[in-house]
Design an enzyme around this catalytic site. Structure first.
Site, mmCIF file in Angstrom:
data_model
loop_
_atom_site.group_PDB
_atom_site.id
_atom_site.type_symbol
_atom_site.label_atom_id
_atom_site.label_comp_id
_atom_site.label_asym_id
_atom_site.label_seq_id
_atom_site.Cartn_x
_atom_site.Cartn_y
_atom_site.Cartn_z
ATOM 1 N N SER A 41 35.595 32.308 44.402
ATOM 2 C CA SER A 41 36.102 31.916 45.742
ATOM 3 C C SER A 41 37.547 32.685 45.372
ATOM 4 O O SER A 41 37.809 33.342 45.058
ATOM 5 C CB SER A 41 35.574 30.564 46.641
ATOM 6 O OG SER A 41 35.514 30.882 48.196
ATOM 7 N N ASP A 92 24.780 34.222 49.785
ATOM 8 C CA ASP A 92 26.553 34.386 50.723
ATOM 9 C C ASP A 92 26.347 36.026 51.437
ATOM 10 O O ASP A 92 26.529 36.769 50.925
ATOM 11 C CB ASP A 92 27.316 34.567 48.957
ATOM 12 C CG ASP A 92 28.101 34.882 49.847
ATOM 13 O OD1 ASP A 92 29.034 35.061 51.291
ATOM 14 O OD2 ASP A 92 29.471 35.067 48.978
ATOM 15 N N HIS A 119 27.166 30.797 48.771
ATOM 16 C CA HIS A 119 28.912 31.031 48.756
ATOM 17 C C HIS A 119 28.935 30.655 47.903
ATOM 18 O O HIS A 119 29.004 30.768 46.319
ATOM 19 C CB HIS A 119 29.119 30.384 49.278
ATOM 20 C CG HIS A 119 30.732 31.260 49.050
ATOM 21 N ND1 HIS A 119 31.192 32.745 49.366
ATOM 22 C CD2 HIS A 119 31.902 30.307 49.172
ATOM 23 C CE1 HIS A 119 32.517 32.317 48.070
ATOM 24 N NE2 HIS A 119 33.074 31.653 48.360
#
Length: 141
Positions: A41, A92, A119
């Protein structure tokens, strides 16, 4: 990461150049030689500039739906020869497809999709995540 969560901001981490330098300092301070960089991320803002400038100093790269992939061109990605495992959860539907679209230009990549994971696929499906990661690590030189 500096400036995220409860971490204090670091002035050098404001620019891509600064974030690359920051990560370089961490590797130097820890005496890491040819590490595998795992980048989930938000850490993409740090890992991608480093990868594009110093990918030859990494044994491998594991992006997990990182942010910032659209900031670089397909040609820039094609110049990186670092073995890469693009890893993400199939739930995700926001960041992962965009990251995959951009990162698939890395010539030495393979893809692992974790069914039923979102995610933070490493939290949703930790066993499958670790199996994919360890399988990739075993194949590195």
């Amino acid at each position: 990461l500096p400036g995220y969560g409860d971490s204090p901001p670091v002035e050098m981490a404001v620019t891509a150049q600064g974030r690359k330098t920051f990560l370089d300092h961490i590797f130097q301070e820890l005496s890491m030689q040819r590490p595998v960089l795992v980048s989930p991320s938000m850490s993409g803002r740090f890992s991608l500039p480093f990868l594009l400038a110093h990918g030859d100093r990494l044994a491998g790269f594991v992006p997990i739906a990182p942010v910032g992939t659209k900031d670089y061109t397909a040609e820039q990605y094609r110049g990186v020869q670092t073995p890469t495992l693009i890893l993400y959860g199939d739930r995700d539907t926001g960041l992962a497809p965009q990251a995959l679209q951009n990162l698939q230009h890395l010539p030495e990549h393979r893809v692992a999709v974790l069914p039923g994971a979102g995610h933070a696929c490493y939290l949703d499906k930790p066993e499958a995540f670790h199996q994919a990661l360890l399988g990739f690590l075993r194949q590195l030189k």
